[in-house]
Design a protein around this motif. Structure first.
Motif, PDB file in Angstrom:
ATOM      1  N   HIS A 152      42.841  48.172  56.053  1.00  0.00           N
ATOM      2  CA  HIS A 152      41.875  48.973  55.300  1.00  0.00           C
ATOM      3  C   HIS A 152      42.527  49.611  54.072  1.00  0.00           C
ATOM      4  O   HIS A 152      41.969  49.581  52.975  1.00  0.00           O
ATOM      5  N   ILE A 153      43.722  50.177  54.260  1.00  0.00           N
ATOM      6  CA  ILE A 153      44.417  50.785  53.121  1.00  0.00           C
ATOM      7  C   ILE A 153      44.737  49.719  52.071  1.00  0.00           C
ATOM      8  O   ILE A 153      44.628  49.968  50.868  1.00  0.00           O
ATOM      9  N   SER A 154      45.116  48.526  52.521  1.00  0.00           N
ATOM     10  CA  SER A 154      45.418  47.428  51.592  1.00  0.00           C
ATOM     11  C   SER A 154      44.213  47.106  50.718  1.00  0.00           C
ATOM     12  O   SER A 154      44.348  46.885  49.511  1.00  0.00           O
ATOM     13  N   LYS A 155      43.033  47.100  51.319  1.00  0.00           N
ATOM     14  CA  LYS A 155      41.814  46.812  50.555  1.00  0.00           C
ATOM     15  C   LYS A 155      41.530  47.912  49.537  1.00  0.00           C
ATOM     16  O   LYS A 155      41.099  47.642  48.416  1.00  0.00           O
ATOM     17  N   GLU A 156      41.779  49.173  49.924  1.00  0.00           N
ATOM     18  CA  GLU A 156      41.576  50.279  48.986  1.00  0.00           C
ATOM     19  C   GLU A 156      42.556  50.176  47.814  1.00  0.00           C
ATOM     20  O   GLU A 156      42.183  50.362  46.654  1.00  0.00           O
ATOM     21  N   VAL A 157      43.818  49.905  48.133  1.00  0.00           N
ATOM     22  CA  VAL A 157      44.842  49.804  47.086  1.00  0.00           C
ATOM     23  C   VAL A 157      44.532  48.624  46.160  1.00  0.00           C
ATOM     24  O   VAL A 157      44.640  48.734  44.936  1.00  0.00           O
ATOM     25  N   PHE A 158      44.131  47.491  46.744  1.00  0.00           N
ATOM     26  CA  PHE A 158      43.755  46.327  45.941  1.00  0.00           C
ATOM     27  C   PHE A 158      42.594  46.684  45.013  1.00  0.00           C
ATOM     28  O   PHE A 158      42.588  46.302  43.839  1.00  0.00           O
ATOM     29  N   HIS A 159      41.613  47.414  45.517  1.00  0.00           N
ATOM     30  CA  HIS A 159      40.444  47.813  44.729  1.00  0.00           C
ATOM     31  C   HIS A 159      40.870  48.555  43.460  1.00  0.00           C
ATOM     32  O   HIS A 159      40.291  48.353  42.387  1.00  0.00           O
ATOM     33  N   VAL A 160      41.892  49.394  43.585  1.00  0.00           N
ATOM     34  CA  VAL A 160      42.385  50.161  42.431  1.00  0.00           C
ATOM     35  C   VAL A 160      43.241  49.286  41.524  1.00  0.00           C
ATOM     36  O   VAL A 160      43.044  49.237  40.301  1.00  0.00           O
ATOM     37  N   LEU A 161      44.192  48.570  42.111  1.00  0.00           N
ATOM     38  CA  LEU A 161      45.176  47.829  41.316  1.00  0.00           C
ATOM     39  C   LEU A 161      44.600  46.590  40.638  1.00  0.00           C
ATOM     40  O   LEU A 161      45.083  46.194  39.573  1.00  0.00           O
ATOM     41  N   PHE A 162      43.569  45.988  41.226  1.00  0.00           N
ATOM     42  CA  PHE A 162      42.990  44.765  40.657  1.00  0.00           C
ATOM     43  C   PHE A 162      42.494  44.986  39.235  1.00  0.00           C
ATOM     44  O   PHE A 162      42.432  44.057  38.430  1.00  0.00           O
ATOM     45  N   GLN A 163      42.151  46.222  38.902  1.00  0.00           N
ATOM     46  CA  GLN A 163      41.655  46.524  37.562  1.00  0.00           C
ATOM     47  C   GLN A 163      42.770  46.508  36.509  1.00  0.00           C
ATOM     48  O   GLN A 163      42.481  46.481  35.309  1.00  0.00           O
ATOM     49  N   ASN A 164      44.012  46.549  36.953  1.00  0.00           N
ATOM     50  CA  ASN A 164      45.161  46.606  36.045  1.00  0.00           C
ATOM     51  C   ASN A 164      45.712  45.193  35.816  1.00  0.00           C
ATOM     52  O   ASN A 164      46.516  44.695  36.590  1.00  0.00           O
ATOM     53  N   ARG A 165      45.264  44.559  34.736  1.00  0.00           N
ATOM     54  CA  ARG A 165      45.658  43.168  34.498  1.00  0.00           C
ATOM     55  C   ARG A 165      47.148  43.031  34.211  1.00  0.00           C
ATOM     56  O   ARG A 165      47.754  42.010  34.541  1.00  0.00           O
ATOM     57  N   ASP A 166      47.758  44.025  33.593  1.00  0.00           N
ATOM     58  CA  ASP A 166      49.195  43.934  33.329  1.00  0.00           C
ATOM     59  C   ASP A 166      49.965  43.924  34.645  1.00  0.00           C
ATOM     60  O   ASP A 166      50.949  43.196  34.789  1.00  0.00           O
ATOM     61  N   LEU A 167      49.512  44.718  35.601  1.00  0.00           N
ATOM     62  CA  LEU A 167      50.150  44.698  36.912  1.00  0.00           C
ATOM     63  C   LEU A 167      49.909  43.361  37.604  1.00  0.00           C
ATOM     64  O   LEU A 167      50.794  42.837  38.275  1.00  0.00           O
ATOM     65  N   MET A 168      48.698  42.791  37.419  1.00  0.00           N
ATOM     66  CA  MET A 168      48.422  41.469  37.974  1.00  0.00           C
ATOM     67  C   MET A 168      49.396  40.441  37.390  1.00  0.00           C
ATOM     68  O   MET A 168      49.918  39.583  38.099  1.00  0.00           O
ATOM     69  N   LYS A 169      49.626  40.533  36.095  1.00  0.00           N
ATOM     70  CA  LYS A 169      50.571  39.616  35.438  1.00  0.00           C
ATOM     71  C   LYS A 169      51.974  39.796  36.013  1.00  0.00           C
ATOM     72  O   LYS A 169      52.677  38.817  36.301  1.00  0.00           O
ATOM     73  N   ASN A 170      52.368  41.052  36.204  1.00  0.00           N
ATOM     74  CA  ASN A 170      53.699  41.337  36.714  1.00  0.00           C
ATOM     75  C   ASN A 170      53.875  40.799  38.124  1.00  0.00           C
ATOM     76  O   ASN A 170      54.897  40.177  38.451  1.00  0.00           O
ATOM     77  N   PHE A 171      52.862  41.008  38.963  1.00  0.00           N
ATOM     78  CA  PHE A 171      52.926  40.510  40.337  1.00  0.00           C
ATOM     79  C   PHE A 171      53.005  38.991  40.359  1.00  0.00           C
ATOM     80  O   PHE A 171      53.837  38.406  41.064  1.00  0.00           O
ATOM     81  N   ASN A 172      52.160  38.338  39.588  1.00  0.00           N
ATOM     82  CA  ASN A 172      52.122  36.876  39.607  1.00  0.00           C
ATOM     83  C   ASN A 172      53.343  36.252  38.945  1.00  0.00           C
ATOM     84  O   ASN A 172      53.753  35.154  39.317  1.00  0.00           O
ATOM     85  N   THR A 173      53.941  36.939  37.997  1.00  0.00           N
ATOM     86  CA  THR A 173      55.205  36.471  37.418  1.00  0.00           C
ATOM     87  C   THR A 173      56.304  36.512  38.472  1.00  0.00           C
ATOM     88  O   THR A 173      57.112  35.589  38.594  1.00  0.00           O
ATOM     89  N   LEU A 174      56.305  37.593  39.263  1.00  0.00           N
ATOM     90  CA  LEU A 174      57.289  37.724  40.337  1.00  0.00           C
ATOM     91  C   LEU A 174      57.125  36.605  41.367  1.00  0.00           C
ATOM     92  O   LEU A 174      58.099  35.974  41.798  1.00  0.00           O
ATOM     93  N   MET A 175      55.869  36.329  41.745  1.00  0.00           N
ATOM     94  CA  MET A 175      55.611  35.270  42.721  1.00  0.00           C
ATOM     95  C   MET A 175      55.956  33.895  42.141  1.00  0.00           C
ATOM     96  O   MET A 175      56.487  33.033  42.847  1.00  0.00           O
ATOM     97  N   ALA A 176      55.646  33.691  40.854  1.00  0.00           N
ATOM     98  CA  ALA A 176      55.948  32.412  40.210  1.00  0.00           C
ATOM     99  C   ALA A 176      57.455  32.169  40.161  1.00  0.00           C
ATOM    100  O   ALA A 176      57.928  31.052  40.393  1.00  0.00           O
TER     101      ALA A 176
END
Length: 287
Positions: A152-176
């Motif tokens: 449940h907490i993960s879904k709440e945190v995702f709800h907030v962070l998903f709006q931050n595209r720069d953070l999305m880029k950073n996360f996906n760069t790390l995974m890539a």
């Protein structure tokens, strides 16, 4: 519909952000998430419970165990000892209540208290040790309430962070980067079918639910040039759903890696080059 309680949600958002933006300081922790071939078993094709959800879960687990460290326990036991003759102070400070219990109580999730757990073993909080805490958490995991809380907490945190595209880029760069590094080793045979070549995933159709989520997050506008793609102003403006980190650069088929672009920006500005997004967001009202 997500019933958000926002208990420690922003705290966990900051922890995730800190790990992603200062990943060099957390290499040991991160290796437990994607290293030694683990990244291969994180791969999926547009699951609603995304790889970012799994990463957030991983961080929350780590935080709760860190909050239950030996040093944290000793500090709480010292408070218990110092205020044992002042019941009012103890009732306010609640040193015997673990952080995870406070979260469970806030989310109205029934659970056995740590004090009750110790009482059944004829132990008092002042004399317990770190093994008792780990055993208590293990019991919470067995009942399923620990997983329910973390999810449940993960879904709440995702709800907030998903709006931050720069953070999305950073996360996906790390995974890539992790996927590129692991591609030097042999891939598990059961997942070879999702790759077009070593370390590069096949292009997959983006499901409607993911398109809809990204369209509304980006407010129906190209994130690079701000062109309206809703069709209300110009029917010729076509939306393109772009991988922030291109598949050719070891990007993932994950909703966290998708953004809204117009046809021109996708074909001429982005193509299959470097990871690109924008820090521009449409405000709720004009200033």
């Amino acid at each position: 519909m997500l019933e958000a309680k926002f208990y420690d949600t922003y705290y966990f958002c900051n922890v995730v952000k800190s790990v992603l933006y200062h990943s060099e300081s957390y290499l040991g922790v991160l290796n437990d998430f994607y290293g030694d071939g683990r990244i291969y078993y994180r791969l999926s094709t547009f699951n609603k419970y995304s790889i970012l959800h799994e990463f957030i879960e991983f961080i929350i687990h780590d935080v709760y165990y860190d909050q239950s460290s030996e040093a944290a326990l000793e500090k709480k036991q010292k408070i218990q000892e110092n205020y044992q003759d002042i019941p009012i102070a103890l009732s306010l400070l609640r040193p015997s209540t673990l952080p995870i219990e406070l979260a469970l109580k806030h989310h109205n999730m029934p659970h056995q208290s740590f004090e009750d757990f110790l009482d059944k073993q004829s132990k008092k909080f002042i004399e317990c040790n770190i093994d008792d805490i780990y055993e208590f958490i293990h019991k919470l995991r067995e009942t399923g309430v620990f997983h329910e809380l973390v999810e449940h907490i993960s879904k709440e945190v995702f709800h907030v962070l998903f709006q931050n595209r720069d953070l999305m880029k950073n996360f996906n760069t790390l995974m890539a980067n992790a996927l590129e590094y692991e591609s030097k080793q042999e891939r598990p045979s059961e997942i070879k079918k999702i790759f077009s070549r070593t370390g590069v995933l096949k292009r997959a159709a983006i499901p409607q639910w993911a398109r809809r989520a990204v369209f509304f997050r980006d407010r129906g506008r190209c994130v690079l040039c701000n062109k309206d793609l809703s069709g209300q102003i110009n029917l010729e403006n076509k939306e393109n759903y772009d991988h922030i980190v291109p598949l050719a650069k070891h990007g993932l088929n994950d909703i966290s890696n998708i953004q809204l672009l117009c046809k021109e920006c996708n074909q001429h500005e982005k193509r299959a080059g470097e990871a690109v997004t924008s820090d521009n967001y449409q405000s709720w009202y004009t200033y």
